[in-house]
Motif scaffolding. Structure first.
Motif, PDB file in Angstrom:
ATOM      1  N   PHE A  99     101.049  73.160 151.175  1.00  0.00           N
ATOM      2  CA  PHE A  99     101.794  72.981 149.934  1.00  0.00           C
ATOM      3  C   PHE A  99     102.061  71.496 149.768  1.00  0.00           C
ATOM      4  CE2 PHE A  99     103.413  77.256 151.224  1.00  0.00           C
ATOM      5  CZ  PHE A  99     102.983  77.972 150.119  1.00  0.00           C
ATOM      6  N   SER A 100     101.819  70.970 148.581  1.00  0.00           N
ATOM      7  CA  SER A 100     102.187  69.587 148.300  1.00  0.00           C
ATOM      8  C   SER A 100     102.283  69.389 146.798  1.00  0.00           C
ATOM      9  CB  SER A 100     101.173  68.600 148.876  1.00  0.00           C
ATOM     10  OG  SER A 100     101.577  67.282 148.568  1.00  0.00           O
ATOM     11  N   ARG A 101     103.477  69.018 146.348  1.00  0.00           N
ATOM     12  CA  ARG A 101     103.674  68.715 144.929  1.00  0.00           C
ATOM     13  C   ARG A 101     103.497  67.240 144.638  1.00  0.00           C
ATOM     14  NH1 ARG A 101     109.430  71.319 144.573  1.00  0.00           N
ATOM     15  NH2 ARG A 101     109.335  70.414 146.618  1.00  0.00           N
ATOM     16  N   ARG A 102     103.624  66.386 145.668  1.00  0.00           N
ATOM     17  CA  ARG A 102     103.612  64.942 145.446  1.00  0.00           C
ATOM     18  C   ARG A 102     102.389  64.221 145.992  1.00  0.00           C
ATOM     19  NH1 ARG A 102     109.024  65.772 147.779  1.00  0.00           N
ATOM     20  NH2 ARG A 102     108.030  65.171 149.701  1.00  0.00           N
ATOM     21  N   SER A 103     101.684  64.809 146.923  1.00  0.00           N
ATOM     22  CA  SER A 103     100.653  64.062 147.651  1.00  0.00           C
ATOM     23  C   SER A 103      99.237  64.582 147.437  1.00  0.00           C
ATOM     24  CB  SER A 103     100.979  64.079 149.153  1.00  0.00           C
ATOM     25  OG  SER A 103     102.248  63.530 149.385  1.00  0.00           O
ATOM     26  N   GLY A 104      98.981  65.179 146.282  1.00  0.00           N
ATOM     27  CA  GLY A 104      97.663  65.728 146.003  1.00  0.00           C
ATOM     28  C   GLY A 104      96.516  64.755 146.229  1.00  0.00           C
ATOM     29  N   PRO A 105      96.589  63.521 145.696  1.00  0.00           N
ATOM     30  CA  PRO A 105      95.481  62.581 145.903  1.00  0.00           C
ATOM     31  C   PRO A 105      95.196  62.295 147.385  1.00  0.00           C
ATOM     32  CG  PRO A 105      96.830  61.850 144.077  1.00  0.00           C
ATOM     33  CD  PRO A 105      97.569  63.004 144.727  1.00  0.00           C
ATOM     34  N   PHE A 106      96.238  62.201 148.183  1.00  0.00           N
ATOM     35  CA  PHE A 106      96.059  61.994 149.625  1.00  0.00           C
ATOM     36  C   PHE A 106      95.251  63.146 150.219  1.00  0.00           C
ATOM     37  CE2 PHE A 106      97.524  63.114 153.903  1.00  0.00           C
ATOM     38  CZ  PHE A 106      97.183  61.973 154.604  1.00  0.00           C
ATOM     39  N   TRP A 107      95.658  64.367 149.915  1.00  0.00           N
ATOM     40  CA  TRP A 107      94.986  65.532 150.485  1.00  0.00           C
ATOM     41  C   TRP A 107      93.573  65.694 149.933  1.00  0.00           C
ATOM     42  CZ3 TRP A 107      96.722  66.942 154.866  1.00  0.00           C
ATOM     43  CH2 TRP A 107      98.067  66.781 155.170  1.00  0.00           C
ATOM     44  N   GLN A 108      93.374  65.333 148.681  1.00  0.00           N
ATOM     45  CA  GLN A 108      92.020  65.402 148.113  1.00  0.00           C
ATOM     46  C   GLN A 108      91.064  64.477 148.867  1.00  0.00           C
ATOM     47  OE1 GLN A 108      93.275  64.752 143.996  1.00  0.00           O
ATOM     48  NE2 GLN A 108      92.284  66.692 143.466  1.00  0.00           N
ATOM     49  N   ARG A 109      91.543  63.317 149.272  1.00  0.00           N
ATOM     50  CA  ARG A 109      90.700  62.396 150.043  1.00  0.00           C
ATOM     51  C   ARG A 109      90.291  63.002 151.388  1.00  0.00           C
ATOM     52  NH1 ARG A 109      94.366  58.763 147.818  1.00  0.00           N
ATOM     53  NH2 ARG A 109      95.557  58.559 149.746  1.00  0.00           N
ATOM     54  N   LEU A 110      91.029  63.982 151.850  1.00  0.00           N
ATOM     55  CA  LEU A 110      90.717  64.669 153.108  1.00  0.00           C
ATOM     56  C   LEU A 110      89.949  65.969 152.875  1.00  0.00           C
ATOM     57  CD1 LEU A 110      94.048  64.011 154.986  1.00  0.00           C
ATOM     58  CD2 LEU A 110      91.791  63.138 155.597  1.00  0.00           C
ATOM     59  N   GLY A 111      89.448  66.166 151.652  1.00  0.00           N
ATOM     60  CA  GLY A 111      88.611  67.319 151.369  1.00  0.00           C
ATOM     61  C   GLY A 111      89.327  68.542 150.833  1.00  0.00           C
ATOM     62  N   GLU A 142     105.580  75.578 143.820  1.00  0.00           N
ATOM     63  CA  GLU A 142     104.733  74.829 144.746  1.00  0.00           C
ATOM     64  C   GLU A 142     103.307  74.668 144.233  1.00  0.00           C
ATOM     65  OE1 GLU A 142     105.448  73.118 147.429  1.00  0.00           O
ATOM     66  OE2 GLU A 142     107.555  73.655 147.245  1.00  0.00           O
ATOM     67  N   VAL A 143     102.635  73.645 144.739  1.00  0.00           N
ATOM     68  CA  VAL A 143     101.215  73.422 144.478  1.00  0.00           C
ATOM     69  C   VAL A 143     100.501  73.636 145.805  1.00  0.00           C
ATOM     70  CG1 VAL A 143      99.457  71.777 143.738  1.00  0.00           C
ATOM     71  CG2 VAL A 143     101.727  71.770 142.647  1.00  0.00           C
ATOM     72  N   ALA A 144      99.516  74.526 145.798  1.00  0.00           N
ATOM     73  CA  ALA A 144      98.776  74.854 147.011  1.00  0.00           C
ATOM     74  C   ALA A 144      97.444  74.106 147.045  1.00  0.00           C
ATOM     75  CB  ALA A 144      98.532  76.358 147.087  1.00  0.00           C
ATOM     76  N   TRP A 145      96.988  73.824 148.244  1.00  0.00           N
ATOM     77  CA  TRP A 145      95.726  73.135 148.483  1.00  0.00           C
ATOM     78  C   TRP A 145      95.028  73.825 149.645  1.00  0.00           C
ATOM     79  CZ3 TRP A 145      94.656  69.060 145.246  1.00  0.00           C
ATOM     80  CH2 TRP A 145      95.738  68.565 144.503  1.00  0.00           C
ATOM     81  N   SER A 146      93.685  73.784 149.660  1.00  0.00           N
ATOM     82  CA  SER A 146      92.965  74.346 150.797  1.00  0.00           C
ATOM     83  C   SER A 146      91.626  73.658 150.980  1.00  0.00           C
ATOM     84  CB  SER A 146      92.773  75.853 150.637  1.00  0.00           C
ATOM     85  OG  SER A 146      91.726  76.135 149.746  1.00  0.00           O
ATOM     86  N   ARG A 147      91.057  73.895 152.143  1.00  0.00           N
ATOM     87  CA  ARG A 147      89.716  73.410 152.462  1.00  0.00           C
ATOM     88  C   ARG A 147      89.217  74.130 153.701  1.00  0.00           C
ATOM     89  NH1 ARG A 147      89.593  68.195 156.179  1.00  0.00           N
ATOM     90  NH2 ARG A 147      88.028  69.507 157.116  1.00  0.00           N
ATOM     91  N   PRO A 148      87.917  74.259 153.814  1.00  0.00           N
ATOM     92  CA  PRO A 148      87.374  74.849 155.043  1.00  0.00           C
ATOM     93  C   PRO A 148      87.475  73.853 156.191  1.00  0.00           C
ATOM     94  CG  PRO A 148      85.593  74.212 153.554  1.00  0.00           C
ATOM     95  CD  PRO A 148      86.887  73.949 152.828  1.00  0.00           C
ATOM     96  N   LEU A 149      87.464  74.397 157.384  1.00  0.00           N
ATOM     97  CA  LEU A 149      87.450  73.574 158.583  1.00  0.00           C
ATOM     98  C   LEU A 149      86.125  73.771 159.306  1.00  0.00           C
ATOM     99  CD1 LEU A 149      91.020  74.220 160.047  1.00  0.00           C
ATOM    100  CD2 LEU A 149      90.211  72.188 158.842  1.00  0.00           C
ATOM    101  N   THR A 150      85.656  72.724 159.905  1.00  0.00           N
ATOM    102  CA  THR A 150      84.506  72.799 160.780  1.00  0.00           C
ATOM    103  C   THR A 150      85.052  72.650 162.202  1.00  0.00           C
ATOM    104  OG1 THR A 150      84.125  70.426 160.720  1.00  0.00           O
ATOM    105  CG2 THR A 150      83.006  71.747 159.037  1.00  0.00           C
ATOM    106  N   PRO A 151      84.233  72.830 163.211  1.00  0.00           N
ATOM    107  CA  PRO A 151      84.762  72.701 164.570  1.00  0.00           C
ATOM    108  C   PRO A 151      85.467  71.379 164.852  1.00  0.00           C
ATOM    109  CG  PRO A 151      82.637  73.753 164.626  1.00  0.00           C
ATOM    110  CD  PRO A 151      82.875  73.325 163.189  1.00  0.00           C
TER     111      PRO A 151
END
Length: 158
Positions: A99-111, A142-151
């Protein structure tokens, strides 16, 4: 970075650090909530990172990623976030959510990509943060974010 698992002795300082960062404090003392801290040379907490796993261990809810204002810049937050992603992948999680309402651009840079918060709640219903947000009505804000993980915890192709 001298990342260490949070101990009982660290709890009060961690809670104050995360409260100052305006992050969720719920469940930090639960053994299922994994949190690490970094300290500066004087012993003060300068960073934290962590996650909770779903009951089936397929999904990780990233939480408690924070950097002291004096330590910001230079990619330290990215190092902390990647630490949690790598550790969650190492423990078997195939996807990361947060969950992140303020840091979307940061998390987007991490995929991370914007996700449906109800989908997050459906795959992580037993986590402290989801239970708290559902109970208090905060989930709807809330604003939700997700991404797949690799090993290695990195997006595919990195």
């Amino acid at each position: 970075m001298r990342t260490q698992v949070v101990t009982t002795e660290d709890q009060a300082e961690l809670k104050q650090f995360l409260e100052d960062a305006d992050l969720t404090l719920s469940g930090l003392d639960d053994p299922g909530v994994l949190v690490w801290i970094d300290r500066d040379d004087s012993g003060a907490v300068i960073g934290s990172t962590g996650f909770e796993l779903s009951a089936d261990r397929d999904h990780a809810l990233i939480r408690s990623v924070a950097v002291h204002p004096d330590a910001r810049g230079g990619g330290y937050g990215t190092v902390l976030a990647r630490f949690a992603l790598d550790e969650a992948a190492r423990q078997g999680a195939g996807s990361a959510w947060l969950f992140s309402r303020r840091s979307g651009p940061f998390w987007q840079r991490l995929g991370f990509e914007r996700a449906d918060r109800d989908a997050l709640a459906a795959v992580l219903p037993d986590t402290h943060q989801v239970r708290l947000f559902t109970k208090t009505g905060q989930l709807e804000r809330e604003v939700a974010w997700s991404r797949p993980l690799t090993p290695r915890g990195l997006p595919a192709g990195e």
